[in-house]
Design an enzyme around this catalytic site. Structure first.
Site, PDB file in Angstrom:
ATOM      1  N   HIS A 141       8.264 -55.349  37.415  1.00 31.92           N
ATOM      2  CA  HIS A 141       8.929 -54.535  38.434  1.00 31.92           C
ATOM      3  C   HIS A 141       7.915 -54.047  39.471  1.00 31.92           C
ATOM      4  CE1 HIS A 141      12.824 -54.437  36.609  1.00 31.92           C
ATOM      5  NE2 HIS A 141      12.438 -53.810  35.524  1.00 31.92           N
TER       6      HIS A 141
ATOM      7  N   HIS B 217       6.624 -56.731  41.778  1.00 33.78           N
ATOM      8  CA  HIS B 217       7.734 -57.060  42.688  1.00 33.78           C
ATOM      9  C   HIS B 217       7.771 -56.062  43.854  1.00 33.78           C
ATOM     10  CE1 HIS B 217      12.355 -58.031  42.974  1.00 33.78           C
ATOM     11  NE2 HIS B 217      11.689 -58.488  43.992  1.00 33.78           N
TER      12      HIS B 217
ATOM     13  N   HIS C 211       6.872 -56.087  31.096  1.00 33.85           N
ATOM     14  CA  HIS C 211       8.171 -55.937  31.766  1.00 33.85           C
ATOM     15  C   HIS C 211       8.032 -55.015  32.991  1.00 33.85           C
ATOM     16  CE1 HIS C 211      12.694 -55.468  31.684  1.00 33.85           C
ATOM     17  NE2 HIS C 211      12.368 -54.368  32.346  1.00 33.85           N
ATOM     18  N   GLU C 212       7.487 -53.828  32.761  1.00 30.29           N
ATOM     19  CA  GLU C 212       7.348 -52.868  33.866  1.00 30.29           C
ATOM     20  C   GLU C 212       6.341 -53.367  34.907  1.00 30.29           C
ATOM     21  OE1 GLU C 212       9.639 -50.889  33.946  1.00 30.29           O
ATOM     22  OE2 GLU C 212      10.218 -50.685  31.832  1.00 30.29           O
TER      23      GLU C 212
END
Ligand SMILES: [Zn+2]
Length: 596
Positions: free
Chosen positions: A392, A395, A388-389
């Site tokens: 980020h 991105h 998940h991290e």
């Protein structure tokens, strides 16, 4: 587990903040430099209308001050997160916050001054030199606010009232977090333990039904005692939102809030309608829960206990990186190259140490690495957190690689899409490649719980939030009984007949801090649904899906979020992406029903 001190952790599992500033002295030098940049930029006040050169110098010099301010802020807050008890870095944060307030106020002239210039003149400025074209979208974003911005004096008066207008939310926070007294409950081992907003989250998941029931009744007995006060703090917030929308000539608070990101209101209405059309799926999931937990009667306090035990698989951190990277191979070389930089060049602070901030996040600024903070403990859930991290951070990595500072960030509306898409790819990968039915069931339920908590629950909140704003606008005052009646009805509609709508749940509105965030929660739901659609397209090798998705990750703030997502393959003004998500939910619910 005894908490380690930082010097017991091998260096490769810690992040390297000297890549931001080598020493604290460098931090001090840059702190001063922010002030200088801000003072320099302020000299442009009143000159913007003169010519293209003065116009763009003002914009560029103010951006330069903000750019360095962000870097200074990231250094202070990440240093502090490593040991939140260290006074030195608490002091740094306080100083940076004061600096930020000062810079913001010094440079607050830029937007009103732009809007005091005729649009045709701004167009002429933009077309004077090719390098000014870069600012076209930035200026269009400001231009969209023109019908809603009042004259300078009026805006100044409104902005002076901001403190007063936010006092309801501050009163809520103080009442809920410090004045409210919660009862003691008896934990699984028979010990009397204090209940709090934080520990409630743990006890409501207890495998011991008595404990979660006591926690549920305890928390609402405390909030119920002050329900009229909480109704007033919430009413105060709603009135402030409605007032600000009204004076800025928006038809209602929702349109004002989501206009900030240029999101059409249909996105919100589509979400609520589509979720309503699929509530039968949530009812089915709740009924399955009742069956698996072998309950004659299911109550609201039975909705959070883990349905299945976490499978006994362990991933040490190096294995977790390998597992995550494998699930991300679908993205191709450029994405993986970013992952390798992040995984191998000390951008992750992996383990819990004494005083370190809890949880996990990805953070940084335009001029720093996209760091990740974890409290990694070898579980399957921790692998999901890592991926998940990573979403980020990649991105951020790609946005900063392809965009200049002015577009080098991305809006909240799309932020969780990049992270949740990665979680979904890991889900798909596990489901496609594992034989163990226990592991499969756990993974399926992980996804279903995600939809329950993120799509259904946040939409329930969004619906309630909008109802309150519209009622107040139409002259119906917000009261505890009115809010509870509506909330209770909504709750029964969402969860269906398999669960008893305990009277306490009608008070849930009183303890949710997000209702003070001005139409924030719907983005959790839309983001989760968009991520499901995008990951399905890529996992099923739809033509061009990966390239379109990478285009989204590289675009930052250079386009409006709704356009970025359309180009990525999700038209969020329509309902297809929501339908797709419910179809995947149904498919996985069928599979889980078969497995258990
Ligand atoms: Zn996230």
């Amino acid at each position: 587990m005894a908490q380690k001190s930082r010097n017991e952790i091998p260096e490769k599992y810690t992040w390297d903040l000297t890549t931001i500033f080598k020493t604290d002295n460098d931090f001090e030098d840059n702190f001063k430099k922010v002030q200088e940049l801000s003072d320099k930029a302020s000299k442009h006040q009143g000159t913007m209308a003169t010519n293209a050169e003065t116009f763009f110098s003002a914009i560029e010099s103010s951006l330069a001050a903000f750019q360095l301010l962000e870097k200074v802020y990231v250094y202070a807050s990440m240093k502090n997160d490593l040991d939140t008890s260290d006074n030195k870095y608490q002091g740094y944060i306080a100083r940076v916050n004061a600096l930020a307030a000062q810079v913001e106020s010094t440079l607050s002239f830029v937007q009103p001054e732009i809007l005091s210039i005729e649009p045709s003149v701004i167009d002429k400025f933009i077309n004077e030199k090719p390098e000014y074209q870069l600012y076209k979208h930035y200026l269009d974003y400001i231009e969209k606010k023109r019908p809603h911005v009042l004259n300078e004096n009026e805006e100044a008066i409104i902005s002076k009232a901001q403190d007063v207008l936010s006092s309801s939310s501050e009163t809520f926070a103080v009442l809920a977090n410090s004045d409210l007294k919660f009862p003691e409950i008896t934990d699984e081992d028979g010990n009397k333990v204090p209940l709090s907003n934080g520990s409630y989250g743990l006890y409501i998941e207890s495998y011991d039904r008595r404990v979660r029931k006591e926690a549920f009744q305890g928390i609402y007995s405390a909030y119920g005692e002050y329900k009229n006060t909480f109704a007033q703090t919430l009413a105060g917030q709603v009135k402030a939102d409605n007032y600000l929308a009204d004076v800025h000539k928006y038809p209602n608070a929702r349109s004002a809030a989501i206009a900030e990101n240029n999101i059409p209101e249909t996105v919100y209405d589509n979400l609520v309608n589509s979720v309503h059309d699929h509530l039968d799926l949530l009812h089915r999931y709740v009924a399955l829960r009742k069956k698996v937990l072998k309950l004659n009667e299911m109550h609201m306090y039975d909705l959070y206990v883990p349905l299945l035990d976490e499978p006994p698989v362990e991933y040490n951190f190096d294995q977790a990186k390998e597992r995550a990277r494998k699930a991300l191979e679908i993205y191709g070389d450029e994405y993986l190259e970013a992952v390798d930089h992040i995984y191998n060049e000390r951008m992750i602070d992996v383990y819990e140490t004494k005083g370190k901030r809890s949880g996990g996040y990805s953070g940084g600024s335009y001029d720093t690495n996209p760091f990740i903070l974890l409290n990694y403990q070898d579980t399957l859930d921790d692998v999901f957190t890592l991926i998940h991290e990573t979403g980020h951070s990649v991105h951020s990595w790609l946005t900063r690689k392809y965009q200049p500072y002015v577009y080098g960030d991305y809006p909240i509306f799309v932020a969780e899409i990049a992270s949740t898409t990665n979680e979904n790819l890991l889900t798909n990968d596990f489901l496609a490649n594992s034989e163990d039915p226990k592991l499969k069931a756990y993974i399926l339920n992980h996804y279903l719980d995600g939809v329950k908590g993120t799509v259904f629950r946040q939409t329930q909140f969004a619906e309630f939030e909008h109802y309150l704003h519209i009622s107040q606008q139409n002259g119906t005052p917000i009261t505890a009984d009115g809010a509870s009646e509506y909330y209770g009805k909504l709750n029964s509609e969402y969860y269906g007949d398999s669960v008893i709508s305990d009277p306490e749940i009608s008070l849930e509105w009183s303890r949710i801090p997000h209702f003070y965030y001005d139409y924030y929660v719907y983005q959790y739901a839309t983001g989760f649904a968009a991520a499901t659609t995008l990951s399905e397209a890529m996992f099923n090798h739809q033509n061009g899906a990966v390239e379109r998705y990478l285009g989204f990750l590289k675009s930052g703030n250079s386009k409006y979020a709704i356009d970025t997502m359309k180009e990525a393959g999700v038209d969020m003004t329509k309902t297809d992406y929501l339908d797709k998500t419910f179809a995947v939910f149904e498919e996985r619910l069928n599979e889980l029903e078969k497995l258990i």
